[in-house]
Scaffold this active site. Structure first.
Site, PDB file in Angstrom:
ATOM      1  N   CYS A 128       6.043 -12.020   0.018  1.00  0.00           N
ATOM      2  CA  CYS A 128       6.092 -10.647  -0.498  1.00  0.00           C
ATOM      3  C   CYS A 128       7.462 -10.002  -0.345  1.00  0.00           C
ATOM      4  O   CYS A 128       7.753  -9.006  -1.004  1.00  0.00           O
ATOM      5  CB  CYS A 128       5.020  -9.797   0.169  1.00  0.00           C
ATOM      6  SG  CYS A 128       3.332 -10.395  -0.131  1.00  0.00           S
ATOM      7  N   HIS A 170       6.958  -2.503  -1.270  1.00  0.00           N
ATOM      8  CA  HIS A 170       6.051  -3.577  -1.645  1.00  0.00           C
ATOM      9  C   HIS A 170       4.645  -3.008  -1.743  1.00  0.00           C
ATOM     10  O   HIS A 170       4.201  -2.244  -0.885  1.00  0.00           O
ATOM     11  CB  HIS A 170       6.107  -4.692  -0.602  1.00  0.00           C
ATOM     12  CG  HIS A 170       5.008  -5.696  -0.750  1.00  0.00           C
ATOM     13  ND1 HIS A 170       4.729  -6.319  -1.947  1.00  0.00           N
ATOM     14  CD2 HIS A 170       4.096  -6.166   0.152  1.00  0.00           C
ATOM     15  CE1 HIS A 170       3.700  -7.143  -1.776  1.00  0.00           C
ATOM     16  NE2 HIS A 170       3.303  -7.065  -0.527  1.00  0.00           N
ATOM     17  N   ASN A 193      -1.727  -6.449  -5.197  1.00  0.00           N
ATOM     18  CA  ASN A 193      -0.562  -7.020  -4.513  1.00  0.00           C
ATOM     19  C   ASN A 193      -0.056  -8.198  -5.332  1.00  0.00           C
ATOM     20  O   ASN A 193      -0.682  -9.254  -5.376  1.00  0.00           O
ATOM     21  CB  ASN A 193      -0.969  -7.472  -3.109  1.00  0.00           C
ATOM     22  CG  ASN A 193       0.185  -8.053  -2.307  1.00  0.00           C
ATOM     23  OD1 ASN A 193       1.247  -8.334  -2.842  1.00  0.00           O
ATOM     24  ND2 ASN A 193      -0.041  -8.258  -1.019  1.00  0.00           N
TER      25      ASN A 193
END
Length: 322
Positions: free
Chosen positions: A113, A249, A279
């Site tokens: 990520c 993020h 996500n």
């Protein structure tokens, strides 16, 4: 030395949308449960056979168009992904051929990520040293390929997508600070427990899925992102009040809210797409950045903080003037 400045952004999402209501028919969960714990309402899922490079190509072309950059202008491609098309060649090389940008260096970065922050930090160093002048930086993921759709703790979280930026040498200040870190001691809290040289039989059996200890990851993410904010501001000598936008993020709305609180930013100065995208790992920051640039929220010369936390653990931030 030149500064490195973003001159164009682009993004792409697969057509298929999977809502929380759809998830209710797949696993033991509810729309209310997902929204309350994550802030997610829907996510996009790649079609059968649609790859990370397929998504990245669309995002890259849009970023190139926005920057007015042709394929033969690009002198470096940095591609952040944890879901590459092949073991080799790199997704960056496959994308390079698609775009017709032959000859320049092209490579992948794997920091889950935090991948886009790592990639942007790397590209900035190439520009600052004079090795490159126009860099394509991409984050693209198809996490739907490594999600266990029977595991309600993880399958509701992730989506597919791609985002890209053109980073160019400039006399104007662009990237002010880029900080990246990692701590491999926490490997087992968020990982895919198999690969080519480890537990390959699980890969062959089709069991290469994400495993996550959610509560532990949440606590680490909130604490670590708080520290990276302090570190970035201390290094630059800037005050929190000078930051116009936070583009974090997009993992979890509660983590995003905690990061905003650390910066004393109201949520209307935070770019949030997790509700619509889920996500998307390395794609989440460039996706969110492109959304906010194109809808007019982020304006030229505003100060933007990018921050990310991911498996590894990896984390980092980029403070820039857009």
């Amino acid at each position: 030395m030149s500064y490195a400045r973003i001159t164009g952004t682009g993004s792409y999402l697969p057509e298929k949308v999977l809502t929380n209501k759809d998830m209710e028919s797949m696993v033991d969960t509810t729309d209310q449960w997902i929204r309350e714990r994550t802030g997610i309402a829907q996510r996009h899922v790649a079609a059968e056979g649609q790859t990370a490079v397929d998504l990245a190509e669309q995002a890259s072309r849009r970023a190139m168009e926005a920057a007015g950059v042709a394929a033969d202008d690009i002198d470096l491609i940095v591609f952040a992904t944890s879901t590459p098309d092949k073991i080799f060649p790199s997704s960056a090389c496959i994308l390079q051929a698609r775009l017709g940008a032959q000859g320049c260096p092209a490579f992948d970065i794997q920091a889950v990520c935090s991948g886009f922050v790592y990639a942007l930090s790397t590209a900035e160093k190439f520009i600052r040293t004079g090795a490159s002048r126009k860099v394509l930086v991409v984050g693209s993921e198809v996490f739907s390929k490594i999600v266990n759709w029977e595991d309600r703790g993880t399958c509701v979280l992730f989506g597919d997508g791609a985002g890209a930026v053109i980073l160019e040498a400039s006399e104007e200040t662009g990237i002010i600070s880029a900080k990246i870190h990692a701590d491999g001691r926490y490997e087992d809290l968020l990982h895919v427990p198999c690969g080519i040289s480890s537990n390959y039989e699980q890969v062959k059996a089709g069991n290469a899925f994400i495993e996550m200890k959610g509560n532990e990851v949440f606590k680490m993410a909130v604490n670590t992102l708080g520290r990276i904010v302090d570190e970035t501001l201390a290094e630059t000598g800037m005050d929190k009040s000078e930051i116009d936008w936070l583009v974090p993020h997009q993992a979890n709305l509660r983590i995003i809210s905690a990061a905003a609180k650390k910066l004393n930013l109201p949520m209307d100065q935070v770019v949030v797409t997790v509700d619509r995208h889920g996500n998307t790992s390395a794609a989440s920051i460039p996706l969110a950045l492109d959304v906010a640039v194109r809808d007019g929220r982020i304006q030229k010369n505003q100060v933007v903080m990018l921050e990310a936390f991911g498996g590894g653990f990896t984390w980092g931030s980029v403070l820039l003037r857009y």
